[in-house]
Design an enzyme around this catalytic site. Structure first.
Site, mmCIF file in Angstrom:
data_model
loop_
_atom_site.group_PDB
_atom_site.id
_atom_site.type_symbol
_atom_site.label_atom_id
_atom_site.label_comp_id
_atom_site.label_asym_id
_atom_site.label_seq_id
_atom_site.Cartn_x
_atom_site.Cartn_y
_atom_site.Cartn_z
ATOM 1 N N ARG A 60 23.927 -29.393 42.613
ATOM 2 C CA ARG A 60 23.140 -30.408 43.277
ATOM 3 C C ARG A 60 23.138 -31.733 42.532
ATOM 4 N NH1 ARG A 60 19.028 -27.245 46.256
ATOM 5 N NH2 ARG A 60 17.463 -28.719 46.943
ATOM 6 N N ARG B 149 12.060 -35.198 48.626
ATOM 7 C CA ARG B 149 13.285 -34.387 48.524
ATOM 8 C C ARG B 149 14.483 -35.125 49.119
ATOM 9 N NH1 ARG B 149 11.216 -29.389 51.554
ATOM 10 N NH2 ARG B 149 13.291 -28.491 51.275
ATOM 11 N N ARG C 221 6.352 -23.412 53.595
ATOM 12 C CA ARG C 221 6.654 -23.637 52.183
ATOM 13 C C ARG C 221 5.854 -24.828 51.671
ATOM 14 N NH1 ARG C 221 13.129 -23.487 51.286
ATOM 15 N NH2 ARG C 221 12.676 -25.398 50.157
ATOM 16 N N ARG D 92 9.670 -25.404 59.993
ATOM 17 C CA ARG D 92 10.141 -24.153 59.378
ATOM 18 C C ARG D 92 8.954 -23.308 58.939
ATOM 19 N NH1 ARG D 92 14.204 -24.339 54.456
ATOM 20 N NH2 ARG D 92 12.681 -25.808 53.641
ATOM 21 N N LYS E 150 21.582 -24.647 55.189
ATOM 22 C CA LYS E 150 22.388 -23.956 54.169
ATOM 23 C C LYS E 150 21.966 -22.495 54.045
ATOM 24 C CE LYS E 150 21.020 -26.730 50.856
ATOM 25 N NZ LYS E 150 20.107 -27.626 51.622
#
Ligand code: AP5
Length: 217
Positions: free
Chosen positions: A88, A171, A160, A127, A13
């Protein structure tokens, strides 16, 4: 062009919304980025949301909506915006819909980036982001030229805090329980566009352009 991007954590996203904002000239509004910036700045809001973000739980709807609602009042959002990571929950979607309908600027499209869970876990574990400019990298699909160093400003590439295996799992459960219902919600509203997110970035972008170009006025 009023657009929301929907998808599992790591579905791309942020990557897509950043380049769409540049291409079409509307702001990219990422609730995750807003929260992380506030946390890094040790602000009151940052302190309120820190535990939620770091543990992979959702920030309460009322607080999240207030932040987005204020951002949408800025002049740069009058003609359009790209919402990334908001709404969300069904409650967030309903409150947003009520606001935008009242202001006569409802969402044009909701882009759902569909991914397999296996691929999402791979992407999130690999990531990295620059600790200065926050540019996103991926050790597999978008590696930096020099390991651990940002191509743009020599910043250090960091992981992160919510991209560790335990929190990624949490998550994904949160997505399945609270966010997935938005797929049928927006299908019912007639604005959902499903895109196969499990392909190279450029191919995903090309599909999105095919959906958004006809909306240009
Ligand atoms: P947020 O920052 O929104 O996290 P997220 O939804 O979990 O999404 P991500 O940022 O992890 O992934 P992405 O889909 O943007 O993927 P990306 O482009 O980076 O939210 C974080 C937290 O804030 C939440 O857990 C919650 O606590 C809070 N929060 C935020 N919004 C909230 C809300 N509305 N309500 C309540 N709480 C909220 O890509 C991932 C990786 O894959 C990158 O390395 C990238 O380089 C790579 N990649 C991207 N596309 C491709 C591709 N096509 N092929 C190969 N690699 C790719």
């Amino acid at each position: 062009m009023k657009i929301a991007l929907l998808g599992e954590p790591g579905s791309g996203k942020g990557t897509q919304a950043k380049s769409l904002a540049k291409k079409y000239g509307f702001p990219h509004i990422s609730t995750g980025d807003i929260f992380r910036k506030e946390i890094a700045g040790n602000t009151d809001l940052g302190l309120q949301v820190e535990e939620y973000v770091k543990s992979g739980r959702l920030v309460p709807d009322e607080l999240t909506f207030k932040i987005v609602s204020q951002r949408l009042e800025f002049n740069d959002c009058t003609r359009g915006f790209f919402l990334d990571g908001f709404p969300r929950t069904v409650e967030q979607a309903e409150t947003l819909s009520a606001k935008l309908t009242q202001e006569k600027r409802p969402l044009d499209k909701v882009l759902y980036l569909q991914m397999t869970e296996e691929e999402v876990v791979k992407r999130l574990s690999s990531r990295r982001e620059c600790d200065k400019c926050r540019r996103i990298y991926n050790l597999i699909s978008q590696p930096p030229q020099t390991p651990d160093v940002c191509d743009l400003d020599n910043g250090k590439l960091v992981q992160r805090e919510d991209d560790v295996p335990e929190t990624i799992k949490k998550r994904l459960v949160v997505f399945a329980n609270l966010t997935e219902p938005l797929i049928s919600y927006y299908r019912g509203e007639g604005v959902l566009e499903t895109i196969n997110g499990d392909r190279p970035i450029e191919e995903v972008s090309k599909d999105i352009y095919g959906i958004l170009d006809p909306l240009k006025k």
